[in-house]
Design an enzyme around this catalytic site. Structure first.
Site, short mmCIF file in Angstrom:
data_model
loop_
_atom_site.label_atom_id
_atom_site.label_comp_id
_atom_site.label_asym_id
_atom_site.label_seq_id
_atom_site.Cartn_x
_atom_site.Cartn_y
_atom_site.Cartn_z
NE ARG A 1 -1.53 1.71 3.67
CZ ARG A 1 -0.95 2.90 3.86
NH1 ARG A 1 -1.22 3.92 3.06
NH2 ARG A 1 -0.08 3.07 4.84
CB VAL A 2 1.78 3.95 -1.98
CG1 VAL A 2 3.07 3.16 -2.03
CG2 VAL A 2 0.98 3.74 -3.25
CB SER A 3 -0.55 7.60 1.39
OG SER A 3 -0.30 6.82 2.53
CB THR A 4 0.01 10.18 -2.68
OG1 THR A 4 1.40 9.88 -2.79
CG2 THR A 4 -0.26 10.83 -1.34
CD GLN B 1 3.44 7.90 -1.14
OE1 GLN B 1 2.40 7.31 -0.87
NE2 GLN B 1 4.20 8.46 -0.22
#
Length: 189
Positions: free
Chosen positions: A16-19, A22
């Site tokens: 998982r990445v937030s943005t 990324q």
């Protein structure tokens, strides 16, 4: 003669990445090095809550007895103790386990479960400290007159103009792509 069925274990990996800018490449590379046959799923979503994380929900639904969920780092999975505990409880109820590669945590062992809980407490503490620092910085900027807040995304004059032309608040909201509550709030101001 009694037949014994073997439980097939599947390793699921969650990256998982937030943005949107990324990438999960480093996470996947580390996981594939440890588990070349892992089923890897990616998600671009905030980790502050489990809400809205459909890929994680799907993985937790798919995981069964003997399976393992692998993440690169703990913060890729959860940022607060409630979410972390809920995920671990969900896995344990299915007789599955969690492994966090970076911290070498494996919930299939008692020491792994204890260490995971301690790390979760510290991760939540760190998140809360970060929020406190951010709020303190905003307060200081407000006192110094440097903080303007978020720019308005709704044109209040356009809302009033449409209302004055006879348009109903519900229709204004649809036309401008905003919430009806926002229209009423602007009209009352």
């Amino acid at each position: 003669m009694e037949r014994i069925e073997a439980i097939s274990m599947t390793t699921f990996a969650y990256c998982r990445v937030s943005t949107l800018d990324q990438h999960t490449g480093i996470q996947e590379e580390a996981i594939k090095k440890a588990y070349p046959d892992a089923v890897v799923r990616h998600e671009k979503a905030s980790g502050t809550t489990r809400d809205g994380r459909e890929v994680l929900s799907l993985l937790l639904d798919m995981i069964g007895q003997g399976d393992k969920l692998v993440v690169w780092k703990l913060d890729r999975l959860a940022r607060n103790m409630n979410d972390l505990t809920g995920i671990v409880d969900s896995l344990e109820s299915k007789r599955a386990s969690l492994e966090v590669l970076d911290q070498r945590i494996d919930t299939s062992t008692a020491s792994g479960r204890a260490f995971l809980q301690m790390l979760g407490v510290f991760a939540e503490f760190e998140t809360n400290l970060r929020k406190e620092r951010q709020l303190a910085g905003i307060e200081k900027a407000k006192r110094e007159g440097k903080y303007q807040g978020r720019r308005r995304s709704i044109d209040a004059e356009e809302v009033k103009r449409l209302k004055n032309s006879g348009m109903r608040p519900t229709d204004i909201a649809k036309k401008l792509g905003i919430g009806r509550t926002s229209v009423y709030r602007l009209l009352e101001a």
